[in-house]
Motif scaffolding. Sequence first.
Motif, PDB file in Angstrom:
ATOM      1  N   CYS A   1       1.838  13.790  -0.129  1.00 49.44           N
ATOM      2  CA  CYS A   1       2.137  12.472  -0.221  1.00 49.44           C
ATOM      3  C   CYS A   1       2.753  11.922   0.923  1.00 49.44           C
ATOM      4  N   TYR A   2       3.566  12.484   1.495  1.00 50.37           N
ATOM      5  CA  TYR A   2       4.020  11.930   2.694  1.00 50.37           C
ATOM      6  C   TYR A   2       3.246  12.119   3.994  1.00 50.37           C
TER       7      TYR A   2
ATOM      8  N   TRP B   1      -0.927   6.726   7.026  1.00 51.61           N
ATOM      9  CA  TRP B   1      -1.122   5.140   6.520  1.00 51.61           C
ATOM     10  C   TRP B   1      -0.553   4.416   7.563  1.00 51.61           C
TER      11      TRP B   1
ATOM     12  N   GLY C   1       2.034   1.814  -3.295  1.00 50.41           N
ATOM     13  CA  GLY C   1       0.780   2.319  -4.112  1.00 50.41           C
ATOM     14  C   GLY C   1       0.467   3.673  -3.937  1.00 50.41           C
ATOM     15  N   LEU C   2       0.620   4.030  -2.698  1.00 50.03           N
ATOM     16  CA  LEU C   2       0.248   5.419  -2.378  1.00 50.03           C
ATOM     17  C   LEU C   2       1.254   6.400  -2.994  1.00 50.03           C
ATOM     18  N   ARG C   3       2.456   6.184  -2.918  1.00 51.34           N
ATOM     19  CA  ARG C   3       3.576   6.861  -3.430  1.00 51.34           C
ATOM     20  C   ARG C   3       3.387   7.127  -5.221  1.00 51.34           C
TER      21      ARG C   3
ATOM     22  N   VAL D   1       0.786  -1.246   0.187  1.00 53.22           N
ATOM     23  CA  VAL D   1       0.061   0.105   0.144  1.00 53.22           C
ATOM     24  C   VAL D   1       0.726   1.075   0.010  1.00 53.22           C
ATOM     25  N   VAL D   2       2.231   1.181   0.966  1.00 55.76           N
ATOM     26  CA  VAL D   2       2.841   2.487   0.867  1.00 55.76           C
ATOM     27  C   VAL D   2       3.342   2.649  -0.646  1.00 55.76           C
TER      28      VAL D   2
ATOM     29  N   GLY E   1       0.619   6.289  -7.030  1.00 59.01           N
ATOM     30  CA  GLY E   1      -0.745   7.187  -7.060  1.00 59.01           C
ATOM     31  C   GLY E   1      -0.902   8.498  -6.608  1.00 59.01           C
ATOM     32  N   VAL E   2      -0.254   8.856  -5.800  1.00 57.27           N
ATOM     33  CA  VAL E   2      -0.404  10.419  -5.140  1.00 57.27           C
ATOM     34  C   VAL E   2       0.589  11.158  -6.235  1.00 57.27           C
TER      35      VAL E   2
ATOM     36  N   ILE F   1       0.055  11.559   3.713  1.00 57.48           N
ATOM     37  CA  ILE F   1      -0.674  10.364   3.729  1.00 57.48           C
ATOM     38  C   ILE F   1       0.011   9.113   4.062  1.00 57.48           C
ATOM     39  N   ILE F   2       1.244   9.048   3.693  1.00 57.62           N
ATOM     40  CA  ILE F   2       2.058   7.804   3.982  1.00 57.62           C
ATOM     41  C   ILE F   2       2.390   7.842   5.638  1.00 57.62           C
TER      42      ILE F   2
END
Length: 281
Positions: A256-257, A263, A237-239, A234-235, A241-242, A259-260
């Motif tokens: 971005c960070y 998470w 994917g977040l990087r 997921v991490v 995706g964002v 949200i990480i």
Amino acid sequence: MDLTILQVIQGISSPFWDGFFIAMSQLGEEIFYMPFLAVVYWCLDKRLGLKLALAFVFSAAINTILKGVFLRPRPIGHPEVRSIYTSTAGGWSFPSGHAQGAMVFWRTLYMERRKTVWAVTGAVIVGLVGLSRVYLGVHWPSDVLGGFIAGWLVLTAAEWIENVLPPQRLMTVMLVLAGMFHIYFILTPGAGGQIIGLLAGASLGIAIERRWLKFNNQVALRKQAIKVALGMVVVIGLRVGVKAVLPSGGLSVYLCYLIIGLWFTAGAPWLFTRCGLSPRS
């Protein structure tokens, strides 16, 4: 003196040592810290994971401010210096962020566990991370020494504050410092978006986890492996995706960070409890 020492260290340059010291430098980077902290926080010891993460992030914020004070150029581009792996060498040179971060991280781990194995492991890794930055030609030796000293002083000050203040006031001090860092980074475009975003997201996530989640990370080994694999996917994917959704720039890096950080501290624990991978305390 700086140039002489750097050239002596670079005298052993070869493809083998290039690869070795790039790997050692990565022990002081996100590619190492994120999985390590994920295992500690999600699987082993929440308190230790939070302390390591907060110590590292606060130290990184202070390092960014110090670089903005000293404004020392890096050796990159010097006619007598060979510089490689320069993608990790953004911003000013003094003090070395890799050296300071490694000192803070591994000394914090040792102070919490007080075991010889962590003292020896930490000393070796901190030394190799610092040496790697000089070998790679992205820092002067005095930058690395300054990073070690800064990291030691930051952690010594943090330990003193922790011992003097009660927990309630300690949290207030942390929030005030976080606010001050935000103000500094807002007034200094392009500086520290990653660090301040992580700090904001992690702080929010910690509050959410303590108030509503209270997950228990002590579960069977199979579930631990699934948690780490799922959480890190997921991490990634977040990087991706964002960055794909938001336009490039300092605000995008910050979000971005943020949200990480959120998470890591709350989103993943919530998912783990929902999927039966971690019970609630």
